[in-house]
Motif scaffolding. Structure first.
Motif, PDB file in Angstrom:
ATOM      1  N   ASP A   3       0.847  -1.191   0.000  1.00 26.44           N
ATOM      2  CA  ASP A   3       0.000   0.000   0.000  1.00 26.44           C
ATOM      3  C   ASP A   3       0.883   1.241   0.000  1.00 26.44           C
ATOM      4  OD1 ASP A   3      -2.337  -1.526   0.112  1.00 26.44           O
ATOM      5  OD2 ASP A   3      -2.227  -1.660   2.300  1.00 26.44           O
ATOM      6  N   ILE A   4       0.758   2.065  -1.031  1.00 25.63           N
ATOM      7  CA  ILE A   4       1.578   3.266  -1.128  1.00 25.63           C
ATOM      8  C   ILE A   4       0.892   4.462  -0.474  1.00 25.63           C
ATOM      9  CG2 ILE A   4       0.714   4.045  -3.395  1.00 25.63           C
ATOM     10  CD1 ILE A   4       3.694   4.694  -4.051  1.00 25.63           C
ATOM     11  N   ILE A   5      -0.440   4.408  -0.340  1.00 20.99           N
ATOM     12  CA  ILE A   5      -1.206   5.445   0.348  1.00 20.99           C
ATOM     13  C   ILE A   5      -2.126   4.764   1.352  1.00 20.99           C
ATOM     14  CG2 ILE A   5      -2.938   7.277   0.112  1.00 20.99           C
ATOM     15  CD1 ILE A   5      -1.895   7.726  -2.744  1.00 20.99           C
ATOM     16  N   VAL A   6      -2.061   5.225   2.588  1.00 16.69           N
ATOM     17  CA  VAL A   6      -2.927   4.689   3.639  1.00 16.69           C
ATOM     18  C   VAL A   6      -3.623   5.870   4.312  1.00 16.69           C
ATOM     19  CG1 VAL A   6      -3.079   3.367   5.767  1.00 16.69           C
ATOM     20  CG2 VAL A   6      -1.388   2.726   4.028  1.00 16.69           C
ATOM     21  N   ILE A  27      -4.521   2.560  -0.979  1.00 15.92           N
ATOM     22  CA  ILE A  27      -4.279   2.519  -2.422  1.00 15.92           C
ATOM     23  C   ILE A  27      -2.993   1.745  -2.651  1.00 15.92           C
ATOM     24  CG2 ILE A  27      -3.759   3.906  -4.478  1.00 15.92           C
ATOM     25  CD1 ILE A  27      -5.556   6.096  -3.292  1.00 15.92           C
ATOM     26  N   HIS A  28      -3.062   0.755  -3.538  1.00 16.59           N
ATOM     27  CA  HIS A  28      -1.941  -0.157  -3.757  1.00 16.59           C
ATOM     28  C   HIS A  28      -0.898   0.464  -4.679  1.00 16.59           C
ATOM     29  CE1 HIS A  28      -4.698  -2.812  -1.899  1.00 16.59           C
ATOM     30  NE2 HIS A  28      -5.380  -3.144  -2.985  1.00 16.59           N
ATOM     31  N   VAL A  63       1.917   8.530   2.877  1.00 15.14           N
ATOM     32  CA  VAL A  63       2.206   8.433   1.450  1.00 15.14           C
ATOM     33  C   VAL A  63       3.644   7.956   1.275  1.00 15.14           C
ATOM     34  CG1 VAL A  63       2.393   9.670  -0.736  1.00 15.14           C
ATOM     35  CG2 VAL A  63       0.588  10.275   0.882  1.00 15.14           C
ATOM     36  N   GLY A  64       3.814   6.816   0.627  1.00 14.73           N
ATOM     37  CA  GLY A  64       5.154   6.270   0.432  1.00 14.73           C
ATOM     38  C   GLY A  64       5.871   6.001   1.736  1.00 14.73           C
ATOM     39  N   ALA A  75       7.177  13.087   1.849  1.00 14.97           N
ATOM     40  CA  ALA A  75       5.969  12.591   1.192  1.00 14.97           C
ATOM     41  C   ALA A  75       5.788  13.256  -0.173  1.00 14.97           C
ATOM     42  CB  ALA A  75       4.752  12.828   2.069  1.00 14.97           C
ATOM     43  N   LYS A  76       6.032  14.567  -0.251  1.00 20.87           N
ATOM     44  CA  LYS A  76       5.839  15.306  -1.497  1.00 20.87           C
ATOM     45  C   LYS A  76       6.791  14.854  -2.596  1.00 20.87           C
ATOM     46  CE  LYS A  76       4.112  19.615   0.555  1.00 20.87           C
ATOM     47  NZ  LYS A  76       4.388  21.052   0.775  1.00 20.87           N
TER      48      LYS A  76
END
Length: 286
Positions: A3-6, A27-28, A63-64, A75-76
């Motif tokens: 999951d790259i976004i939780v 999101i995977h 994110v990441g 994250a950005k």
């Protein structure tokens, strides 16, 4: 699949209005994920929260592997963002906008020049590179904004209504870019109210209404949840819809409709699913 976004229990308010309502989502990595919903459903606000474009009231977003509140800069670095409204610097040329964006991401001169040339060629922008932003039409500005967002090869690309205002050829060109980027491992997060766009591009779709995900699955499975075959017919003063598991069942029902009524039998689409779940069309009308 990682999951790259939780997102955990995300809440975003505008005054007394609850725009995102305790939303949970993963999101995977490597997928194309689509938010589908009408204007005002909360899809753009959710994406703006994930992309650090707007703050949120409570909950957590990772994110990441980086918490947005604790480590927003890292994250950005994973993100490229294409917003609904073109955000180019009007005082610069198209090329200068691209160079500025590349320098923001600390790209070396040779690397950024090669990337600008590659993406500009793909989007047909070469002859416009040294023109002022204001001299271009909305469609060409959108293409330039897309190139800017893609220059640093982000792991995640956020596309918020990216084809709004584009002609059919430009829209299909963007679809090809999305597929190419995704095939190279880029995770795509897409918001749209174009049914065909979600169906053509997305591995999974989250249908969002009143700030909540009300259904989440592959486009095919979402359609199967209401029935794979739709029957449209005029019932009184309005069009009626019935859904069936097979074409044989749909044909049998259509044959049973009395009177001189025009009947259409077709595959179920994501708009059917949305209307069944919310009572509204994707445009937001009941």
């Amino acid at each position: 699949m990682d999951d790259i976004i939780v997102i955990d229990n995300l809440v975003k308010k505008f005054g007394d209005k609850l725009a995102v309502d305790h939303l949970d989502l993963t999101i995977h990595e490597g997928e194309v994920f689509g938010f589908l919903g009408p204007n005002g459903a909360g899809k753009t606000t959710t994406v703006r929260c994930i992309a650090t474009l707007t703050d949120f009231d409570s909950g957590t977003i990772t994110v990441g592997g980086h918490d947005l509140r604790q480590d927003p800069i890292r994250a950005k670095e994973n993100m490229g963002v294409i917003q609904q409204q073109v955000s180019l610097d009007k005082d610069l040329t198209i090329r200068e906008n691209m160079v500025s964006h590349a320098m923001y991401h600390m790209m070396k001169k040779r690397e950024r020049e090669a990337k600008i040339s590659e993406l500009s060629d793909f989007f047909g922008l070469e002859e416009y590179l040294d023109r002022p932003v204001e001299s271009l039409s909305g469609g060409w500005k959108k293409r330039a904004a897309i190139v800017c967002a893609m220059l640093h090869d982000p792991r995640i690309l956020f596309l918020d209504e990216p084809t709004s205002g584009l002609d059919i050829n430009a829209r299909r060109l963007l679809w090809d870019v999305v597929r190419r980027l995704n095939s190279n491992g880029t995770t795509i997060v897409l918001t749209t109210h174009y049914i065909e766009e979600a169906e053509a591009l997305c591995d999974r779709v989250g249908i969002i209404d009143h700030g909540r995900i009300i259904a989440l699955d592959t486009p095919e499975n979402l359609c199967l949840s209401v029935g794979s075959v739709a029957v449209e017919y005029m019932g009184g003063e309005r069009t009626e819809y019935r859904y069936f598991r097979s074409r044989d069942e749909a044909n049998a029902f259509a044959s049973s409709i009395e009177g001189d009524v025009e009947v259409t039998i077709r595959k179920t689409n994501l708009e059917d699913v949305f209307v069944e779940l919310t009572g509204k069309s994707v445009e937001g009308h009941r």
